[in-house]
Design a protein around this motif. Structure first.
Motif, PDB file in Angstrom:
ATOM      1  N   MET A   1       3.011 -23.821  30.325  1.00 45.83           N
ATOM      2  CA  MET A   1       3.166 -23.237  31.711  1.00 45.83           C
ATOM      3  C   MET A   1       2.372 -22.025  31.408  1.00 45.83           C
ATOM      4  O   MET A   1       1.343 -21.285  32.267  1.00 45.83           O
ATOM      5  CB  MET A   1       4.528 -22.850  32.147  1.00 45.83           C
ATOM      6  CG  MET A   1       4.568 -22.033  33.196  1.00 45.83           C
ATOM      7  SD  MET A   1       6.369 -21.321  33.577  1.00 45.83           S
ATOM      8  CE  MET A   1       6.802 -20.292  32.263  1.00 45.83           C
ATOM      9  N   ASP A   2       2.479 -21.376  30.281  1.00 43.04           N
ATOM     10  CA  ASP A   2       1.721 -20.019  30.098  1.00 43.04           C
ATOM     11  C   ASP A   2       0.339 -20.284  29.722  1.00 43.04           C
ATOM     12  O   ASP A   2      -0.611 -19.480  30.239  1.00 43.04           O
ATOM     13  CB  ASP A   2       2.111 -19.448  28.651  1.00 43.04           C
ATOM     14  CG  ASP A   2       3.608 -18.671  28.822  1.00 43.04           C
ATOM     15  OD1 ASP A   2       3.848 -18.382  30.138  1.00 43.04           O
ATOM     16  OD2 ASP A   2       4.257 -18.427  27.711  1.00 43.04           O
ATOM     17  N   GLN A   3      -0.080 -21.498  29.553  1.00 42.23           N
ATOM     18  CA  GLN A   3      -1.379 -21.920  29.202  1.00 42.23           C
ATOM     19  C   GLN A   3      -2.029 -22.123  30.604  1.00 42.23           C
ATOM     20  O   GLN A   3      -3.475 -21.945  30.711  1.00 42.23           O
ATOM     21  CB  GLN A   3      -1.622 -23.048  28.203  1.00 42.23           C
ATOM     22  CG  GLN A   3      -1.217 -22.726  26.800  1.00 42.23           C
ATOM     23  CD  GLN A   3      -1.645 -23.760  25.716  1.00 42.23           C
ATOM     24  OE1 GLN A   3      -2.533 -24.105  25.472  1.00 42.23           O
ATOM     25  NE2 GLN A   3      -0.610 -24.342  25.323  1.00 42.23           N
ATOM     26  N   VAL A   4      -1.260 -22.624  31.503  1.00 44.00           N
ATOM     27  CA  VAL A   4      -2.147 -23.025  32.830  1.00 44.00           C
ATOM     28  C   VAL A   4      -2.208 -21.703  33.497  1.00 44.00           C
ATOM     29  O   VAL A   4      -3.269 -21.719  34.181  1.00 44.00           O
ATOM     30  CB  VAL A   4      -1.060 -23.729  33.708  1.00 44.00           C
ATOM     31  CG1 VAL A   4      -1.493 -23.833  34.979  1.00 44.00           C
ATOM     32  CG2 VAL A   4      -0.985 -25.260  33.018  1.00 44.00           C
ATOM     33  N   LYS A   5      -1.386 -20.695  33.410  1.00 46.42           N
ATOM     34  CA  LYS A   5      -1.222 -19.519  33.985  1.00 46.42           C
ATOM     35  C   LYS A   5      -2.668 -18.798  33.394  1.00 46.42           C
ATOM     36  O   LYS A   5      -3.439 -18.130  33.779  1.00 46.42           O
ATOM     37  CB  LYS A   5      -0.142 -18.570  33.545  1.00 46.42           C
ATOM     38  CG  LYS A   5       1.151 -18.947  34.363  1.00 46.42           C
ATOM     39  CD  LYS A   5       2.025 -17.990  34.315  1.00 46.42           C
ATOM     40  CE  LYS A   5       3.392 -18.424  35.088  1.00 46.42           C
ATOM     41  NZ  LYS A   5       4.659 -17.581  34.852  1.00 46.42           N
ATOM     42  N   VAL A   6      -2.903 -18.937  32.127  1.00 45.27           N
ATOM     43  CA  VAL A   6      -4.212 -18.386  31.479  1.00 45.27           C
ATOM     44  C   VAL A   6      -5.573 -18.728  32.039  1.00 45.27           C
ATOM     45  O   VAL A   6      -6.426 -18.106  32.478  1.00 45.27           O
ATOM     46  CB  VAL A   6      -4.200 -18.700  29.928  1.00 45.27           C
ATOM     47  CG1 VAL A   6      -5.613 -18.021  29.407  1.00 45.27           C
ATOM     48  CG2 VAL A   6      -3.112 -17.526  29.362  1.00 45.27           C
ATOM     49  N   LEU A   7      -5.498 -20.203  32.279  1.00 42.46           N
ATOM     50  CA  LEU A   7      -6.588 -20.978  33.140  1.00 42.46           C
ATOM     51  C   LEU A   7      -6.730 -20.591  34.406  1.00 42.46           C
ATOM     52  O   LEU A   7      -7.883 -20.159  34.787  1.00 42.46           O
ATOM     53  CB  LEU A   7      -6.320 -22.304  32.908  1.00 42.46           C
ATOM     54  CG  LEU A   7      -6.434 -23.002  31.453  1.00 42.46           C
ATOM     55  CD1 LEU A   7      -5.991 -24.688  31.687  1.00 42.46           C
ATOM     56  CD2 LEU A   7      -7.727 -22.906  31.032  1.00 42.46           C
ATOM     57  N   ILE A   8      -5.650 -20.027  35.072  1.00 39.38           N
ATOM     58  CA  ILE A   8      -5.694 -19.719  36.450  1.00 39.38           C
ATOM     59  C   ILE A   8      -6.095 -18.227  36.360  1.00 39.38           C
ATOM     60  O   ILE A   8      -7.185 -17.590  37.106  1.00 39.38           O
ATOM     61  CB  ILE A   8      -4.538 -19.498  37.033  1.00 39.38           C
ATOM     62  CG1 ILE A   8      -3.959 -21.060  37.323  1.00 39.38           C
ATOM     63  CG2 ILE A   8      -4.620 -18.766  38.477  1.00 39.38           C
ATOM     64  CD1 ILE A   8      -2.475 -20.938  37.753  1.00 39.38           C
ATOM     65  N   ARG A   9      -5.851 -17.246  35.402  1.00 35.43           N
ATOM     66  CA  ARG A   9      -6.244 -15.925  35.428  1.00 35.43           C
ATOM     67  C   ARG A   9      -7.797 -15.939  35.238  1.00 35.43           C
ATOM     68  O   ARG A   9      -8.415 -15.089  35.391  1.00 35.43           O
ATOM     69  CB  ARG A   9      -5.309 -15.227  34.286  1.00 35.43           C
ATOM     70  CG  ARG A   9      -5.390 -13.877  34.454  1.00 35.43           C
ATOM     71  CD  ARG A   9      -4.156 -13.054  33.664  1.00 35.43           C
ATOM     72  NE  ARG A   9      -4.024 -13.527  32.520  1.00 35.43           N
ATOM     73  CZ  ARG A   9      -2.763 -14.189  31.980  1.00 35.43           C
ATOM     74  NH1 ARG A   9      -1.923 -14.502  32.916  1.00 35.43           N
ATOM     75  NH2 ARG A   9      -2.696 -14.649  30.693  1.00 35.43           N
ATOM     76  N   ASP A  10      -8.104 -16.828  34.114  1.00 37.93           N
ATOM     77  CA  ASP A  10      -9.611 -16.695  33.653  1.00 37.93           C
ATOM     78  C   ASP A  10     -10.627 -17.550  34.638  1.00 37.93           C
ATOM     79  O   ASP A  10     -11.766 -17.407  34.523  1.00 37.93           O
ATOM     80  CB  ASP A  10      -9.824 -17.575  32.271  1.00 37.93           C
ATOM     81  CG  ASP A  10      -8.935 -16.693  31.232  1.00 37.93           C
ATOM     82  OD1 ASP A  10      -8.561 -15.407  31.244  1.00 37.93           O
ATOM     83  OD2 ASP A  10      -8.798 -17.209  30.301  1.00 37.93           O
ATOM     84  N   GLY A  11      -9.915 -18.174  35.611  1.00 37.57           N
ATOM     85  CA  GLY A  11     -10.776 -18.736  36.920  1.00 37.57           C
ATOM     86  C   GLY A  11     -10.999 -20.162  36.561  1.00 37.57           C
ATOM     87  O   GLY A  11     -11.994 -20.386  37.126  1.00 37.57           O
ATOM     88  N   ALA A  12     -10.653 -20.639  35.457  1.00 40.21           N
ATOM     89  CA  ALA A  12     -11.016 -22.105  34.897  1.00 40.21           C
ATOM     90  C   ALA A  12     -10.374 -23.028  36.149  1.00 40.21           C
ATOM     91  O   ALA A  12     -10.729 -24.228  36.349  1.00 40.21           O
ATOM     92  CB  ALA A  12     -10.642 -22.321  33.798  1.00 40.21           C
TER      93      ALA A  12
END
Length: 221
Positions: A1-12
């Motif tokens: 879940m945290d890794q998906v949020k990072v992808l969202i935050r980074d624009g991926a």
């Protein structure tokens, strides 16, 4: 879940994107399907993804709504040990700071809505039916006049603490309402005239009076 949020935050990942299948997520993150499904359930509950079923289904990224984010902030604030004095101090900083944007950006519809709320408040005072919720609704609508999503989220999330501080102020001034509704009307007039100095003067007096009342209550305690 945290890794998906990072992808969202980074624009991926951006709103509308479809997340990989459960099998792909399991392989990518080295976890079980149970873990992936639980993560997706939490992401869906937080408003970050929408789960669709069928041949073209899957988990799709969505942009969290203002209401959803505001509710999350509201929960955090409500569960915190805030004092009426802290809430009023924060209101002074935020609401006075928002006035330049409000005076500049308020539309005719915004101004009409402010006058309508001020009139409703006056009618409630005349009928001895004024509540602090009426005052809070005016201040939330006032913040929306800035047309700044972050500000709207912040003020909306502050609804519960704001009511708490206003109720405490009312305990020390049961007749409050008449002067407040008059100041609401004067604020609407200043915004209509694009008079920032007048709006700041009214708002300063308006919030300072609440601050004085809650401070008086704290001294008595």
């Amino acid at each position: 879940m945290d890794q998906v949020k990072v992808l969202i935050r980074d624009g991926a990942l951006t709103p509308g994107d479809r997340l990989p299948s459960e099998r792909e997520l399991c392989q990518r993150f080295g976890v079980s399907r149970v873990t992936v499904r639980e993560a997706l359930r939490i992401l869906e509950a937080s408003g970050l993804v929408t789960i669709r079923v069928g041949a073209h289904g899957g988990a799709f990224l969505t942009a969290p709504s203002t209401d959803r984010v505001g509710e999350g902030l509201a929960d955090l604030l409500t569960m915190s040990a805030l004092t009426a004095g802290e809430v009023t101090e924060t209101r002074k900083i935020v609401e006075l700071g928002a006035l330049p944007l409000i005076v500049e950006r308020a539309t005719d519809d915004d101004i009409d809505a402010l006058f309508k709320l001020a009139e409703e408040g006056q009618a409630a005072v005349d009928e001895d039916a004024y509540t602090v919720d009426i005052s809070a609704r005016f201040h939330i609508r006032l913040a929306e006049c800035a047309h700044n999503t972050a500000l709207a989220m912040l003020i909306q999330s502050f609804h519960g603490p704001m009511l708490m501080s206003l109720r405490e102020a009312r305990e020390h001034a049961p007749a409050m309402g008449k002067r407040g509704t008059d100041e609401h009307r004067r604020l609407a007039e200043a915004i209509r005239e694009r008079d920032l100095a007048a709006a700041q003067h009214v708002m300063s007096e308006h919030i300072a009076r609440t601050a004085q009342r809650v401070s008086h209550g704290a001294e008595q305690d």
